[in-house]
Write a protein that holds these residues in place. Structure first.
Motif, PDB file in Angstrom:
ATOM      1  N   ILE A 136      30.326 -71.046 -47.485  1.00 44.84           N
ATOM      2  CA  ILE A 136      30.886 -71.022 -48.844  1.00 44.84           C
ATOM      3  C   ILE A 136      29.950 -70.262 -49.774  1.00 44.84           C
ATOM      4  N   ARG A 137      28.670 -70.604 -49.712  1.00 43.00           N
ATOM      5  CA  ARG A 137      27.692 -69.897 -50.558  1.00 43.00           C
ATOM      6  C   ARG A 137      27.580 -68.444 -50.139  1.00 43.00           C
ATOM      7  N   PHE A 138      27.553 -68.168 -48.849  1.00 42.84           N
ATOM      8  CA  PHE A 138      27.455 -66.794 -48.357  1.00 42.84           C
ATOM      9  C   PHE A 138      28.602 -65.942 -48.902  1.00 42.84           C
ATOM     10  N   ASP A 139      29.826 -66.450 -48.806  1.00 39.56           N
ATOM     11  CA  ASP A 139      30.994 -65.690 -49.274  1.00 39.56           C
ATOM     12  C   ASP A 139      30.903 -65.389 -50.766  1.00 39.56           C
ATOM     13  N   LEU A 147      24.131 -58.797 -51.284  1.00 42.55           N
ATOM     14  CA  LEU A 147      24.009 -58.805 -49.835  1.00 42.55           C
ATOM     15  C   LEU A 147      22.686 -59.417 -49.386  1.00 42.55           C
ATOM     16  N   ALA A 148      21.611 -59.136 -50.119  1.00 44.14           N
ATOM     17  CA  ALA A 148      20.314 -59.693 -49.755  1.00 44.14           C
ATOM     18  C   ALA A 148      20.343 -61.216 -49.850  1.00 44.14           C
ATOM     19  N   GLY A 149      20.938 -61.732 -50.934  1.00 46.63           N
ATOM     20  CA  GLY A 149      21.055 -63.183 -51.068  1.00 46.63           C
ATOM     21  C   GLY A 149      21.881 -63.794 -49.961  1.00 46.63           C
ATOM     22  N   GLY A 150      22.968 -63.111 -49.587  1.00 48.74           N
ATOM     23  CA  GLY A 150      23.804 -63.593 -48.494  1.00 48.74           C
ATOM     24  C   GLY A 150      23.055 -63.625 -47.178  1.00 48.74           C
ATOM     25  N   MET A 151      22.229 -62.622 -46.937  1.00 52.30           N
ATOM     26  CA  MET A 151      21.463 -62.583 -45.694  1.00 52.30           C
ATOM     27  C   MET A 151      20.438 -63.715 -45.646  1.00 52.30           C
ATOM     28  N   VAL A 152      19.823 -64.025 -46.785  1.00 49.78           N
ATOM     29  CA  VAL A 152      18.893 -65.155 -46.830  1.00 49.78           C
ATOM     30  C   VAL A 152      19.639 -66.453 -46.533  1.00 49.78           C
ATOM     31  N   THR A 153      20.800 -66.624 -47.149  1.00 47.77           N
ATOM     32  CA  THR A 153      21.600 -67.821 -46.899  1.00 47.77           C
ATOM     33  C   THR A 153      21.945 -67.962 -45.426  1.00 47.77           C
ATOM     34  N   SER A 154      22.348 -66.864 -44.797  1.00 52.42           N
ATOM     35  CA  SER A 154      22.733 -66.925 -43.385  1.00 52.42           C
ATOM     36  C   SER A 154      21.530 -67.161 -42.483  1.00 52.42           C
ATOM     37  N   MET A 155      20.381 -66.627 -42.857  1.00 54.56           N
ATOM     38  CA  MET A 155      19.178 -66.819 -42.040  1.00 54.56           C
ATOM     39  C   MET A 155      18.846 -68.298 -41.926  1.00 54.56           C
ATOM     40  N   PHE A 156      18.935 -69.010 -43.052  1.00 55.42           N
ATOM     41  CA  PHE A 156      18.684 -70.449 -43.006  1.00 55.42           C
ATOM     42  C   PHE A 156      19.870 -71.195 -42.391  1.00 55.42           C
ATOM     43  N   LEU A 198      26.214 -54.069 -42.038  1.00 55.82           N
ATOM     44  CA  LEU A 198      26.561 -55.168 -41.139  1.00 55.82           C
ATOM     45  C   LEU A 198      26.627 -56.522 -41.845  1.00 55.82           C
ATOM     46  N   ALA A 199      25.949 -56.660 -42.971  1.00 60.45           N
ATOM     47  CA  ALA A 199      25.823 -57.960 -43.626  1.00 60.45           C
ATOM     48  C   ALA A 199      27.157 -58.682 -43.842  1.00 60.45           C
ATOM     49  N   PRO A 200      28.221 -58.005 -44.309  1.00 59.74           N
ATOM     50  CA  PRO A 200      29.478 -58.730 -44.510  1.00 59.74           C
ATOM     51  C   PRO A 200      30.072 -59.324 -43.234  1.00 59.74           C
ATOM     52  N   THR A 201      29.710 -58.779 -42.063  1.00 54.93           N
ATOM     53  CA  THR A 201      30.269 -59.299 -40.810  1.00 54.93           C
ATOM     54  C   THR A 201      29.702 -60.672 -40.451  1.00 54.93           C
ATOM     55  N   ILE A 202      28.655 -61.104 -41.149  1.00 58.17           N
ATOM     56  CA  ILE A 202      28.071 -62.414 -40.859  1.00 58.17           C
ATOM     57  C   ILE A 202      29.092 -63.526 -41.082  1.00 58.17           C
ATOM     58  N   HIS A 203      30.033 -63.316 -42.000  1.00 55.51           N
ATOM     59  CA  HIS A 203      31.072 -64.345 -42.207  1.00 55.51           C
ATOM     60  C   HIS A 203      31.789 -64.657 -40.902  1.00 55.51           C
TER      61      HIS A 203
END
Length: 294
Positions: A136-139, A147-156, A198-203
């Motif tokens: 939810i936060r990533f989206d 994108l950088a914030g989303g990548m940090v969220t996904s890393m954790f 590639l970052a958006p594909t993390i969803h």
């Protein structure tokens, strides 16, 4: 270093999306399905190592490179249908999958006539609910262009963050990530599939992990022979899943490579800066020997 000679092709998935692939080698067909924050060309070294005995197909999973975009109704079944289209065109009953790609290959083996599957750190976890929460936060971050914030969220969210990063303020981590993205783009060739792209594909990767979380019993019906691999320095959150899969899969051989990490089957570079060609070759040797058993 010799580089595999790759030709291109496309197939059409069930929903009409074009799935592109690279192809190399000779002999029976085998499909290699890449993992998260990767594209088809992330496994060119592995393909080269298999190419003397197998015709290797390297699809770009949708949302990347040669393939069409994700759709709003995306599920794991979408990825299985994409893989099915490539398998059918190739005439393949062998597949190798990494991380989320490994989860897709394993799920596909429940319904498709795969005879042999090799998996490297498949992204199957005990509980998918936590992944639905961070998505939810990533989206929200991706929607506003962070994108950088989303990548940090996904890393954790994916439990990929080493311990020392957990004490660094999130704002600083975000700035560090943005600098890394800028540096990669500055150094990358014009046609490179960069981390920013590639970052958006993390969803989609989070969706796969959430949907398949806790579904271990479903894999008791997998008839294919399975080579289940991982590294002692791989993602800690995926190790319990491999132990469970080893118990539930009817025909399974497991290998844990000492000192290998989550990216050890992939080409060095990009999100795998510490990768080593010798690790790729070692994993490829095991995959080749396994596929030649049939």
């Amino acid at each position: 270093m010799k580089t595999a000679e790759l030709t291109q092709g496309t197939v059409t998935s069930r929903d009409g999306t074009e799935i592109g692939y690279y192809k190399t080698g000779q002999g029976p067909a085998a499909v290699v399905l890449h993992g998260s924050m990767e594209s088809a060309r992330s496994h060119t070294l592995l393909a080269e190592a298999l190419a003397s005995d197998f015709t290797v197909y390297l699809p770009d999973r949708r949302g990347r490179g040669l393939s069409g975009p994700h759709r709003a109704d995306y599920t794991v079944r979408t990825e299985v249908e994409d893989l099915e289209a490539v398998l059918t065109a190739a005439g393949a009953d062998r597949a190798f999958g990494v991380s989320a790609g490994g989860a897709v290959v394993l799920e596909a083996a429940r319904t498709l006539p795969l005879q042999q599957i090799a998996l490297y750190e498949p992204a199957i976890v005990a509980d998918g609910a936590p992944h639905r929460e961070w998505l939810i936060r990533f989206d929200q971050e991706i929607a506003r262009g962070d994108l950088a914030g989303g990548m940090v969220t996904s890393m954790f969210g994916f439990e990929m963050a080493p311990a020392f990063l957990k004490v660094i303020p999130r704002g600083l981590l975000r700035r560090m990530t943005e600098k890394m993205l800028v540096k990669e783009e500055r150094q990358a060739p014009a046609d490179a599939i960069t981390m920013r792209r590639l970052a958006p594909t993390i969803h989609a990767e989070g969706t796969i992990v959430a949907e398949l979380g806790g579904t271990f019993d479903n894999f008791r019906t997998v008839a294919a022979d399975v080579l289940l691999m991982g590294g002692t320095k791989g993602l800690a959150g995926l190790k319990p899943g491999r132990a469970t899969l080893e118990k539930v899969l009817p025909h399974c051989r497991r290998i844990e490579f000492d000192g290998y990490d989550h990216g050890s089957s992939s080409d060095p570079g990009g999100v795998n800066p510490t990768g080593k060609p010798e690790a790729v070759r070692r994993i490829a040797e095991e995959v080749k020997a396994f596929f030649k058993q049939s």
